[in-house]
Scaffold this active site. Structure first.
Site, mmCIF file in Angstrom:
data_model
loop_
_atom_site.group_PDB
_atom_site.id
_atom_site.type_symbol
_atom_site.label_atom_id
_atom_site.label_comp_id
_atom_site.label_asym_id
_atom_site.label_seq_id
_atom_site.Cartn_x
_atom_site.Cartn_y
_atom_site.Cartn_z
ATOM 1 N N THR A 1 0.851 -1.438 0.047
ATOM 2 C CA THR A 1 0.009 -0.064 0.011
ATOM 3 C C THR A 1 0.732 1.110 0.040
ATOM 4 O O THR A 1 1.975 1.177 0.195
ATOM 5 C CB THR A 1 -0.930 0.180 1.217
ATOM 6 O OG1 THR A 1 -0.215 -0.091 2.385
ATOM 7 C CG2 THR A 1 -1.893 -1.106 1.325
ATOM 8 N N ALA B 1 7.879 -8.397 8.763
ATOM 9 C CA ALA B 1 9.176 -7.826 8.241
ATOM 10 C C ALA B 1 10.227 -7.793 9.056
ATOM 11 O O ALA B 1 11.317 -7.853 9.232
ATOM 12 C CB ALA B 1 9.071 -6.577 7.402
ATOM 13 N N TYR C 1 4.259 15.890 15.060
ATOM 14 C CA TYR C 1 5.199 14.919 14.095
ATOM 15 C C TYR C 1 6.624 15.223 14.146
ATOM 16 O O TYR C 1 7.062 14.531 14.893
ATOM 17 C CB TYR C 1 4.475 15.125 12.563
ATOM 18 C CG TYR C 1 4.953 13.983 11.715
ATOM 19 C CD1 TYR C 1 4.089 13.017 11.315
ATOM 20 C CD2 TYR C 1 6.310 13.636 11.434
ATOM 21 C CE1 TYR C 1 4.303 11.798 10.908
ATOM 22 C CE2 TYR C 1 6.845 12.229 10.557
ATOM 23 C CZ TYR C 1 5.740 11.591 10.287
ATOM 24 O OH TYR C 1 6.164 10.517 9.833
ATOM 25 N N LYS D 1 12.054 9.279 13.209
ATOM 26 C CA LYS D 1 12.611 9.431 11.961
ATOM 27 C C LYS D 1 13.944 10.034 12.147
ATOM 28 O O LYS D 1 14.721 9.618 11.058
ATOM 29 C CB LYS D 1 11.536 10.558 11.410
ATOM 30 C CG LYS D 1 10.182 10.015 10.901
ATOM 31 C CD LYS D 1 10.270 8.800 9.880
ATOM 32 C CE LYS D 1 8.790 8.293 9.422
ATOM 33 N NZ LYS D 1 8.947 7.230 8.664
ATOM 34 N N THR E 1 -2.696 7.971 3.573
ATOM 35 C CA THR E 1 -2.637 6.580 3.387
ATOM 36 C C THR E 1 -3.236 6.020 4.560
ATOM 37 O O THR E 1 -3.642 6.637 5.637
ATOM 38 C CB THR E 1 -0.954 6.341 3.371
ATOM 39 O OG1 THR E 1 -0.653 6.976 4.582
ATOM 40 C CG2 THR E 1 -0.367 6.933 2.243
#
Ligand code: NAD
Length: 393
Positions: free
Chosen positions: A51, A112, A235, A244, A275
């Site tokens: 996706t 994963a 974020y 990140k 998404t």
């Protein structure tokens, strides 16, 4: 089965196999129309291939550059009574279309983060592919079990240092309201870095290197979102931003550790869009609805496939691409430039429950949200009886 969307909160709990195939087909057509493509990767491993940005990366690799692709995803299979997750149907459609085009595609559906999937991937590469010249790391997950300790970590979306109150839009209740987010504890920051930071990316590259499956001059990238002032408190400067930042550390470490292979490791910064991962982040549906409005008016709106095609063509596969001060590839400039951000900030200040639908492009947001699950495509008959059980070879 007649399949209509079942939306619960920020997620749709079912998906449409024919609509998902239409989604994949549209992306393939876009990629083909952007040709010609220069010489590119031959053997591509896509972690998080089913996706969002990972699926787009797989489509560009295969249908742009003609590469063999091996994908890893974590999706639910269908049954007679329940549809699969959208990523499962997307993958089945990708396999069909790759086979039609004579392109090799194989996908392993499993965790994963585990040693088992890494071992299975290595076996599959040895059997079918030869050395890998591009590794895309596009996992987005709320939890990770560390294969070394067996401990499971959960990520949180919280500010750091102090509580933060801001506007948000509740897509379920059609409500603009304030939310207050309590600051994360040190443990929560650590755990979020464990899940979404660079450790697993490094483990993947190490596993490939130890099996001697990294081609000379191999490239790898992980994806990040940097954003600007409006999103920094939840974020960039928050728990997920810390994770990140850890990708930046990992990129440097990978590049240093495999310098003998001339391996290039980048973090690529992409724009915000709808998404499954981003719709779960508080504030993002409001922010994205506003940037869609502004960027569509500016003529700069892009989705996953446009961003990734641009990334591959203009930066990722270049010998010496332009990077920012921490060696990141930046595809987010059309969103984060000062003029565009000023317009978004202006709308943000004005937006209320009463004017939300006039000031924002929530209609566009919602349409793309439905598309993620294979709904809302012209040409798909949503009244038709379809078999939810689909497989891929
Ligand atoms: P997504 O939810 O659409 O895709 C996540 C992928 O990861 C899926 O293929 C899923 O199957 C796979 N996955 C999740 N857990 C897994 C596991 N344990 N094992 C195997 N596969 C697993 O997410 P996305 O928005 O495309 O995000 C991908 C990356 O792009 C993330 O790093 C995200 O932070 C980054 N990014 C997203 C945005 C945005 O606005 N959506 C912007 C910039 C960067």
């Amino acid at each position: 089965m007649i399949i209509q969307p079942k939306i619960r909160g920020f997620i749709c709990t079912n998906s449409h196999p024919v609509g998902c195939a239409a989604n994949v087909q549209q992306q393939i057509e876009y990629v083909k129309a952007q040709g010609p493509y220069s010489e590119g990767p031959k053997n591509v491993l896509v972690l998080g291939c089913s996706t969002g940005y990972g699926l787009a990366s797989r489509i560009v690799s295969a249908f742009g550059y003609g590469a063999k692709t091996l994908g890893v995803c974590f999706e639910k299979e269908p049954s007679e009574r329940k549809t699969a997750t959208a990523g499962f149907y997307n993958t089945a459609a990708f396999h069909d279309k790759a086979a039609d085009a004579g392109l090799y595609a194989r996908t392993l559906n499993g965790d994963a983060f585990s040693n088992e999937i890494k071992a299975d991937v290595i076996e599959a590469i040895k059997q079918d592919m030869g050395k890998i010249d591009l590794v895309i790391y596009s996992l987005a997950s709320p939890r990770r079990t560390d294969p070394a300790s067996g401990e499971t970590y959960k990520s949180v979306l919280k500010p750091i240092g102090q509580a933060y109150t801001t506007k948000t839009y509740d897509t379920d209740k059609d409500l603009v309201h304030d939310i207050s987010l309590e600051p994360a504890s040190e443990q929560e920051i650590h755990d979020t870095v464990k899940v979404m930071g660079g450790e697993d990316w490094e483990l993947w590259i190490k596993a490939l290197a130890e099996a001697d499956l990294l081609a000379d001059n191999c490239t790898t990238t992980a994806y990040t979102y940097i954003g600007k002032e409006l999103t920094w408190p939840i974020y960039g400067s928050a728990t997920i931003g810390k994770a990140k930042e850890d990708l930046d550390r990992a990129a440097m470490a990978i590049q240093t550790d495999y310098a003998d292979k001339h391996l290039k490791a980048y973090v690529s910064s992409l724009k915000a869009l709808v998404t499954q991962a981003s719709s779960a982040i508080p504030v993002m549906p409001l922010y994205i609805s506003l940037i869609y409005k502004v960027m569509k008016e500016e003529g700069t709106h892009e989705g996953c496939i446009e961003q990734i095609t641009g990334l591959f063509k203009e930066k990722l596969l270049e010998a010496a691409p332009e990077t920012d001060e921490v060696n990141r590839l930046r595809m987010d400039g059309k969103e984060t430039n000062d003029a565009t951000q000023a317009k978004i900030k202006d709308l943000w200040a004005q937006v209320t429950q009463e004017n939300f639908h006039q000031l924002s492009d929530y209609a566009g947001y919602h349409k793309e949200f439905l598309h993620l699950f294979g709904f809302g495509f012209d040409g798909v008959d949503y009244e038709a009886d379809v078999d939810p059980v689909v497989t891929w070879k």
